[in-house]
Design a protein around this motif. Structure first.
Motif, short mmCIF file in Angstrom:
data_model
loop_
_atom_site.label_atom_id
_atom_site.label_comp_id
_atom_site.label_asym_id
_atom_site.label_seq_id
_atom_site.Cartn_x
_atom_site.Cartn_y
_atom_site.Cartn_z
N SER A 24 0.83 -1.21 0.00
CA SER A 24 0.00 0.00 0.00
C SER A 24 0.86 1.25 0.00
O SER A 24 1.89 1.31 0.67
CB SER A 24 -0.89 0.03 1.24
OG SER A 24 -1.78 -1.04 1.23
N HIS A 25 0.43 2.23 -0.77
CA HIS A 25 1.05 3.55 -0.70
C HIS A 25 0.65 4.14 0.65
O HIS A 25 -0.49 3.96 1.11
CB HIS A 25 0.52 4.43 -1.85
CG HIS A 25 1.20 5.75 -1.94
ND1 HIS A 25 0.85 6.82 -1.14
CD2 HIS A 25 2.21 6.18 -2.73
CE1 HIS A 25 1.62 7.85 -1.44
NE2 HIS A 25 2.46 7.49 -2.41
N PRO A 26 1.56 4.85 1.33
CA PRO A 26 1.21 5.40 2.64
C PRO A 26 0.00 6.33 2.60
O PRO A 26 -0.71 6.48 3.59
CB PRO A 26 2.46 6.15 3.09
CG PRO A 26 3.43 6.09 1.97
CD PRO A 26 2.94 5.10 0.97
N GLY A 27 -0.28 6.91 1.44
CA GLY A 27 -1.45 7.78 1.31
C GLY A 27 -2.75 7.06 1.61
O GLY A 27 -3.70 7.67 2.11
N ALA A 71 8.06 13.26 8.90
CA ALA A 71 8.22 13.92 10.20
C ALA A 71 6.92 14.63 10.59
O ALA A 71 6.49 14.57 11.75
CB ALA A 71 9.39 14.90 10.16
N ARG A 72 6.30 15.29 9.63
CA ARG A 72 5.04 16.00 9.90
C ARG A 72 3.93 15.00 10.26
O ARG A 72 3.18 15.21 11.22
CB ARG A 72 4.62 16.82 8.68
CG ARG A 72 5.53 17.99 8.38
CD ARG A 72 5.18 18.62 7.03
NE ARG A 72 6.11 19.66 6.67
CZ ARG A 72 5.93 20.96 6.92
NH1 ARG A 72 4.84 21.38 7.52
NH2 ARG A 72 6.84 21.82 6.55
N LEU A 73 3.83 13.92 9.48
CA LEU A 73 2.81 12.91 9.75
C LEU A 73 3.05 12.23 11.10
O LEU A 73 2.12 11.97 11.85
CB LEU A 73 2.79 11.86 8.64
CG LEU A 73 2.30 12.34 7.28
CD1 LEU A 73 2.65 11.34 6.20
CD2 LEU A 73 0.80 12.59 7.32
N PRO A 81 8.30 9.36 12.43
CA PRO A 81 8.39 9.27 10.97
C PRO A 81 8.66 7.87 10.44
O PRO A 81 8.46 7.61 9.25
CB PRO A 81 9.56 10.20 10.64
CG PRO A 81 10.41 10.18 11.87
CD PRO A 81 9.45 10.04 13.02
N GLY A 82 9.12 6.94 11.27
CA GLY A 82 9.57 5.64 10.80
C GLY A 82 8.55 4.85 10.00
O GLY A 82 8.86 4.31 8.94
N LEU A 83 7.33 4.76 10.51
CA LEU A 83 6.28 3.99 9.82
C LEU A 83 6.07 4.52 8.41
O LEU A 83 6.01 3.76 7.44
CB LEU A 83 4.97 4.06 10.60
CG LEU A 83 3.73 3.56 9.85
CD1 LEU A 83 3.79 2.04 9.75
CD2 LEU A 83 2.46 4.00 10.52
N TRP A 84 5.98 5.83 8.28
CA TRP A 84 5.67 6.45 6.99
C TRP A 84 6.83 6.25 6.01
O TRP A 84 6.60 5.99 4.83
CB TRP A 84 5.34 7.93 7.19
CG TRP A 84 4.29 8.07 8.22
CD1 TRP A 84 4.44 8.53 9.51
CD2 TRP A 84 2.92 7.67 8.11
NE1 TRP A 84 3.25 8.44 10.17
CE2 TRP A 84 2.30 7.92 9.35
CE3 TRP A 84 2.16 7.12 7.07
CZ2 TRP A 84 0.95 7.65 9.58
CZ3 TRP A 84 0.82 6.85 7.30
CH2 TRP A 84 0.23 7.12 8.55
#
Length: 111
Positions: A24-27, A71-73, A81-84
């Motif tokens: 899956s795309h993170p979006g 970082a923002r997410l 930020p790691g998951l993203w």
């Protein structure tokens, strides 16, 4: 909400990833989380400090999640930020393995 610390029940049957299935795309996850939290795109984009067009492009999978965006997410969702970054790297690697012609490159082996 801290998504990295959610407790998980052990599965009776271990899941096996299908190597032919595109990650899956993170979006997609971002869209699901925003929907679940009742957040619309404009307020979410404002909270992230980005334009709604930029967020729409990520949600649609047209733009990647950059380290800055990760970082923002991570701050917004409280999970870092790691998951993203891992999601984006998995998505990119899957596509590169199928789209980049490496047939002329020899594999070297350590002695």
């Amino acid at each position: 909400m801290n998504f990295e610390k959610l407790e998980r029940e052990p599965a009776d049957i271990p899941a096996k990833a299908d190597p032919e299935r595109c990650p899956s795309h993170p979006g997609e996850l971002i869209a699901d989380l925003l929907f679940g939290l009742g957040l619309r795109v404009l307020p979410a984009a404002s909270m992230l400090g980005i334009s709604r067009q930029q967020l729409h492009a990520i949600l649609a999978g047209r733009k990647p999640v950059t380290p800055e965006m990760a970082a923002r997410l991570g701050k917004l969702f409280g999970n870092g930020p790691g998951l993203w970054l891992r999601m984006q790297a998995n998505f990119d690697a899957w596509h590169a393995a199928r789209e980049v012609d490496v047939s002329a490159i020899k594999t070297i082996k350590a002695a």
